[in-house]
Design a protein around this motif. Sequence first.
Motif, short mmCIF file in Angstrom:
data_model
loop_
_atom_site.label_atom_id
_atom_site.label_comp_id
_atom_site.label_asym_id
_atom_site.label_seq_id
_atom_site.Cartn_x
_atom_site.Cartn_y
_atom_site.Cartn_z
N UNK A 235 1.78 8.44 0.49
CA UNK A 235 2.18 8.24 -0.91
C UNK A 235 2.89 6.90 -1.09
N UNK A 236 3.76 6.56 -0.15
CA UNK A 236 4.56 5.34 -0.28
C UNK A 236 3.69 4.09 -0.17
N UNK A 237 2.81 4.07 0.82
CA UNK A 237 2.08 2.85 1.13
C UNK A 237 0.76 2.69 0.37
N UNK A 238 0.13 3.80 -0.01
CA UNK A 238 -1.15 3.67 -0.70
C UNK A 238 -1.01 3.83 -2.21
N UNK A 239 0.09 4.42 -2.68
CA UNK A 239 0.23 4.67 -4.12
C UNK A 239 1.43 3.94 -4.72
N UNK A 240 2.60 4.10 -4.14
CA UNK A 240 3.79 3.45 -4.70
C UNK A 240 3.75 1.93 -4.50
N UNK A 241 3.54 1.48 -3.28
CA UNK A 241 3.61 0.05 -2.97
C UNK A 241 2.67 -0.80 -3.83
N UNK A 242 1.39 -0.41 -4.04
CA UNK A 242 0.52 -1.25 -4.88
C UNK A 242 0.97 -1.35 -6.34
N UNK A 243 1.78 -0.41 -6.79
CA UNK A 243 2.26 -0.46 -8.18
C UNK A 243 3.54 -1.26 -8.33
N UNK A 244 4.11 -1.70 -7.21
CA UNK A 244 5.33 -2.53 -7.25
C UNK A 244 5.11 -3.76 -6.37
N UNK A 245 4.17 -4.64 -6.75
CA UNK A 245 3.85 -5.80 -5.91
C UNK A 245 5.06 -6.67 -5.63
N UNK A 246 5.07 -7.23 -4.42
CA UNK A 246 6.16 -8.13 -4.04
C UNK A 246 7.42 -7.42 -3.60
N UNK A 247 7.36 -6.11 -3.43
CA UNK A 247 8.57 -5.37 -3.08
C UNK A 247 8.99 -5.61 -1.63
#
Length: 332
Positions: free
Chosen positions: A81-93
């Motif tokens: 969930x963190x790497x495939x869903x959350x991370x792409x929605x918060x680029x540059x994090x």
Amino acid sequence: MLFEFDSDQRLLRETVRDVAAKECPPALIRDIVDRGADPAPLWETYVGLGWTELTEPGETVELGILFEELGRATDPTPFLATMSQFAPLVPGIGKLDRPGAAVYDGVTAAPDGTGWRLTGTAHHVLDGDRAERLAVVTGAGVFVVPAEAVSARRTSVFDPVLHLAEVTFDGVRLTDADRSTADVPRARQHALTGLALHTVGACRRILDLVLEHVRTRKQFDTVIGSFQAVQHKAADMHIAIERAKALGFFAALCLAEDDPRRGLAASMAKAAAGECQSVVFRHGVQLFGAMGFTWENDLQFALKRAKTGELLLGGAAEHRAHVAEEYRATLV
């Protein structure tokens, strides 16, 4: 576009496989299900190894390797969930050392003075109950919301290790500073690709267990793996897995190289993974016989992870229809 893993990628795959075998054995999965063991130390292991730092678009293939191998291990952490869903929605994090989740629908954002107010309930949110931040997709954009601002309740699901939750937003107040600049369609393509490869990994685990079983199980003093019907089913499983894996990594390559076919490739990968689990699930249970239905058999965990992967973010039929629509559009 290269279609073979290079030496670094092959080394990563072997490393992840070794770590998963040591840190995430079947005994841990059973402890979590039967005795409520805490998977948090395993998440910390992933963070310590730098796996949560793979957030750049060009690292999608390497991340895909992780998704596949952790699917094979029935990973109990919020990594998917963190790497495939959350991370792409918060680029540059950058580095992610805290779990995150994504909310794709069910929530609306209304202007409220100088800010926004989020309202609604999202269902089937992967790791929505244990994420520390949520990336919420609304008609007004993507908002990053702290977990303490929402109400989350874990819901029962076929896979007893996977966390799905119902998340309620009761007028959550946010400002423009909480908005993300994410490309939502592309972020969804990342989510589909990650889930597809994770499902492929679970299917690979089913085949591994089946092959181990048919090589030792005997009927009429003969190893059942020598029977032609058994061999054909195992071959069908292998072909389905290899096809789905190839399409999954093709999608990852398209994302890594910003190929315009990335949306089509992601849907192809998700459809192939769904078709794969259907074949592998059916044959896997049949080749184990009655043993495949017992709680004591670890086969159940891989079966349940594969089946749940098909149901999340649209099944094979939905994504086949999307592929057909995309193809017809090119003929106009």
